[in-house]
Design a protein around this motif. Structure first.
Motif: not given
Length: 211
Positions: A85-88, A20-25, A184-193, A59-63
């Motif tokens: 910043i981890d994004f997809g 659901n969200a980009a991760v901004i650390t 971020p785009v879910p990895e295949p294992e996330t879809y499987a989960m 982890v920030l909600s906004s930079y």
């Protein structure tokens, strides 16, 4: 049986939530290190500082207008900064990035582990992108579909001014990173989960109806 159903539902929701969200650390620490000769040297010095006893992380909600004092209520001198910043991207595209910073002793930017900008001068953007020497700029990066990481390192003697990190897709205007941009785009294992969790919820529901 009820506990099993709740566990399955929680598993499914966890899988959904991770996309659901980009991760901004945002991390800071104390460092008296001076100007560094290479981008990797900045990374090494800053990583040591933020992982030490004086390190802070959130982890920030906004930079946008972020500083050590405003986030951690900490000091305004001898600061090491690390922003990750981890994004997809759901499809390949050309993107530009810019970071307005207050790094009196310079810093460096890495995109997917590769150096994309590096400055050793006193940097203070002051809310303006008119002077290219005062902010980081990454232009025309051709990125594939999938997940990416933008990492910014910097050192500041004083005085902890507000900072900002933005992105722009080719042909569009800049906007600041937030938790709702470029998730971020879910990895295949996330879809499987996710599918597994939803399947378990369905099985439990059918058993309850049959009973």
């Amino acid at each position: 049986m009820k506990n099993f159903k709740f566990a399955a539902l929680a598993l499914a929701l966890a899988a959904i939530g991770s996309a659901n969200a980009a991760v901004i650390t945002f991390q800071t620490g104390t460092s008296t290190a001076g100007v560094q000769s290479t981008a990797q040297a900045y990374a090494d010095v800053v990583n040591a500082a933020v992982s030490g006893s004086t390190g802070h992380s959130v982890v920030l909600s906004s930079y946008d207008n972020v500083s050590n004092n405003s986030v951690f209520h900490a000091g305004n001198s001898n600061i090491a900064y690390k922003s990750t910043i981890d994004f997809g991207l759901t499809s390949a595209g050309t993107y530009s990035f810019r970071a307005g910073v207050d790094f009196g002793k310079g810093g460096a930017v890495f995109l997917d582990g590769q150096v994309v900008d590096f400055k050793t001068n006193d940097m203070w953007w002051g809310g303006s992108y008119s002077n290219a020497s005062q902010y980081f700029q990454v232009s025309g990066a051709n990125l594939s579909a999938g997940n990416h990481t933008l990492t910014i390192y910097g050192l500041e003697g004083c005085c902890d001014g507000g900072q900002q990190v933005q992105f722009a897709k080719v042909g569009e205007g800049y906007q600041s990173f937030t938790a709702n941009t470029l998730a971020p785009v879910p990895e295949p294992e996330t879809y499987a989960m996710l599918l597994g969790g939803l399947a378990m919820v369905g099985v439990v529901a059918r058993r309850r109806r049959a009973a």
